[in-house]
Design an enzyme around this catalytic site. Structure first.
Site, short mmCIF file in Angstrom:
data_model
loop_
_atom_site.label_atom_id
_atom_site.label_comp_id
_atom_site.label_asym_id
_atom_site.label_seq_id
_atom_site.Cartn_x
_atom_site.Cartn_y
_atom_site.Cartn_z
N ASN A 156 5.43 -14.85 -2.03
CA ASN A 156 4.84 -15.21 -0.75
C ASN A 156 3.36 -14.85 -0.64
O ASN A 156 2.60 -15.52 0.03
CB ASN A 156 5.63 -14.59 0.40
CG ASN A 156 5.71 -13.07 0.33
OD1 ASN A 156 5.69 -12.48 -0.76
ND2 ASN A 156 5.81 -12.43 1.47
N GLU A 164 9.27 -2.27 -1.75
CA GLU A 164 8.96 -2.88 -0.46
C GLU A 164 9.87 -4.09 -0.33
O GLU A 164 9.65 -5.11 -0.98
CB GLU A 164 7.48 -3.27 -0.39
CG GLU A 164 6.98 -3.51 1.03
CD GLU A 164 6.83 -4.97 1.35
OE1 GLU A 164 7.77 -5.53 1.96
OE2 GLU A 164 5.81 -5.55 0.98
N CYS A 201 7.25 -10.44 4.61
CA CYS A 201 8.21 -9.35 4.78
C CYS A 201 8.05 -8.68 6.13
O CYS A 201 9.03 -8.26 6.75
CB CYS A 201 8.04 -8.31 3.66
SG CYS A 201 8.39 -8.94 2.01
N GLU A 243 2.61 1.53 -0.22
CA GLU A 243 1.47 0.86 -0.82
C GLU A 243 0.28 1.02 0.12
O GLU A 243 0.42 1.43 1.27
CB GLU A 243 1.77 -0.63 -1.01
CG GLU A 243 2.98 -0.93 -1.88
CD GLU A 243 2.66 -0.93 -3.36
OE1 GLU A 243 1.57 -0.45 -3.74
OE2 GLU A 243 3.49 -1.41 -4.15
#
Length: 497
Positions: A169, A267, A301, A478
């Site tokens: 994505n 993630e 996400c 992150e």
């Protein structure tokens, strides 16, 4: 001299592709074919047609890349000072900007997103390398006061070879988000982009080489998750894995990493709530809710996929949302319609399945709710901007990540109910809060179980703000200085003097 953006767009529209796109792995400083010689095709979601080919790697290619990364750990890369690493990363950022138009058009063709979104992603990737370039010589340890006769301190050391499993994505920005801090910490990299979107990770690795990075420091192996990704996760020469993707695949990654006790940052999915209180700035909140779910066709996400709204403003707010959603245009990303394509035929069918089942259950579909196509060509994989209203807390559409342009509306009558609804899924990635009451916003931020909370601006923050999830949304962080710590081993030294 770089080719202007409009010329690149014209080339892509006329030919369906761009000349000179990479089609080989980048291993040990060189573009090399898959050892098997196999190639795969990558498809333009805006047309549904193949536009480029790339190496179909497997365990042998992964082993070659990891071996190169292991060797680079003890080569010239190790001899660079942190400040020298920083200057190298600054050069990468400058090269990203110099090649921004080509990167953006390639990203649009590969992912289906709008060109404007891809341009923003490229700018974000450059900013990420800038940020970690500046952080290289500021990642310092501590002195620990043990008293007279002792000296104690901590040192951050690179964890070693890092593996990066990159999602489809946000191919370029996700690659930069993991690769830049790993390099800043002194690690070496083997990246495996999604088979749906392999190109810009290869292009980024080439820019790292052009910036002067020693061979073997940044490697990219392409191929399927089953053939290349699984081999990378299970390789005993990998010391850290950064994975972004689905919960199911994240579980597989954890299991694959377990025999070697390999470090992980995961993630995973999200079903993020946007809490809209009755006293909010409604115009601002409507804009943010729309952007939070329809940007990149909802394939984010951290998308604000659940609107959790006060009953007192529900009717007016939703009426405005529906009017705006119905007015949105869809089309090929190079024409910059309001919303681009979804990534694949299979994913389009998945999105449609969730909405069709909701409709069959009697859920109100206020707008959208159907697959569609590019209005100019009649091709591609598109889904209408969709709003589902009045959903129960246990509804499938509330509990499962649809990962598309589908907003699920839930209504609350008091703050306790709002918190319960917000926390009422297995996910905990992000949450949004819209209210004029600053104190109420921060009380809610404490009560919502999420790795990151946005107040009065969805997607607020940037590369300097740590990002990651709770619960089934994963663990580790992150971005920000937290990412440097992820790619480091902390060593403590205590001495009697």
């Amino acid at each position: 001299m770089a080719t202007p953006l409009n010329a690149l767009v014209h080339e892509a529209q006329a030919s369906g592709t761009l000349a000179g796109l990479p089609e080989r792995h980048l291993i040990n400083g060189a573009f090399v074919p898959a050892l098997s010689g196999a190639l795969m095709g990558t498809l333009d979601p805006g047309t549904g047609q193949a536009f480029a080919s790339f190496a179909a790697g497997d365990a042998a290619d992964v082993d070659a890349a990891v071996t190169a990364a292991q060797a680079a750990l003890t080569g010239p890369w190790r001899a660079l000072t942190p400040a020298q690493r920083g200057r190298l990363l600054y050069r990468v950022a400058a090269l990203i900007r110099a090649n921004a138009d080509r990167l953006a058009v390639a990203e649009t063709l590969d992912s289906g997103k709008r060109l404007a979104e891809a341009i923003g992603d490229v700018a974000g990737a450059a900013a990420t390398f800038d940020y970690y370039a500046g952080a290289c010589d500021k990642h310092q340890g501590d002195s620990i006061p043990l008293g007279d006769g002792y000296l104690a301190y901590t040192v951050h050391e690179p964890v070693g070879v890092t593996a990066h499993i990159i999602p489809w994505n946000y191919p370029l920005s996700s690659a930069a988000r993991g690769i830049a801090p790993a390099l800043a910490a002194g690690c070496t990299v083997v990246a495996k982009p999604a088979e749906q979107t392999p190109l810009t990770a290869l292009m980024l690795a080439r820019l790292c080489m052009d910036a002067g990075m020693p061979p073997g420091v940044c490697n990219v192996v392409t191929g399927t998750g089953a053939q290349a990704g699984a081999a990378l996760v299970r390789h005993p020469g990998v010391h850290h894995i950064s994975f972004t993707g689905s919960v199911a695949t994240g579980i597989d990654v954890m299991q694959g990493a377990a025999p070697h006790i390999t470090r992980l940052v995961l993630e995973l999915g999200g079903k993020s709530p946007v809490l809209v209180l009755a006293d909010c700035d409604i115009d601002k909140a409507v804009d943010n809710v729309l952007g939070g779910i329809f940007e990149n066709a909802g394939q984010i996400c951290s998308a604000g996929s659940r609107l959790v709204i006060d009953r007192r403003i529900h009717a007016d707010f939703v009426e405005r949302l529906v009017a705006r959603a119905r007015a949105m245009t869809v089309g090929h990303g190079l024409r910059n319609a309001d919303m681009g394509a979804v990534n694949s035929r299979a994913h389009l069918d998945k999105i449609a399945g969730y909405v069709d089942r909701a409709r069959a259950r009697g859920v109100a579909v206020l707008c959208g709710g159907r697959p569609t196509a590019d209005p100019v060509t009649g091709r591609g994989w598109f889904y209408e901007p969709t709003i589902l209203d009045g959903l129960a807390p246990d509804d499938e559409a509330v509990q499962q990540e649809i990962f598309g342009p589908v907003l699920c509306v839930q209504v609350f009558d008091d703050i306790d109910e709002a918190v319960a609804l917000a926390n009422g899924t297995d996910f905990g990635l992000v949450a949004g809060i819209f209210t004029r009451d600053f104190a109420a916003a921060h009380r809610l931020a404490r009560q919502v179980d999420a790795g990151q909370v946005y107040i009065n601006e969805y997607f607020a923050g940037g590369v300097s703000v740590p990002f990651g999830g709770n619960k089934r949304s994963g663990f580790g962080r992150e971005k920000g200085m937290e990412a440097l710590r992820s790619y480091s081993k902390l060593k403590s030294v205590a001495a009697r003097i």
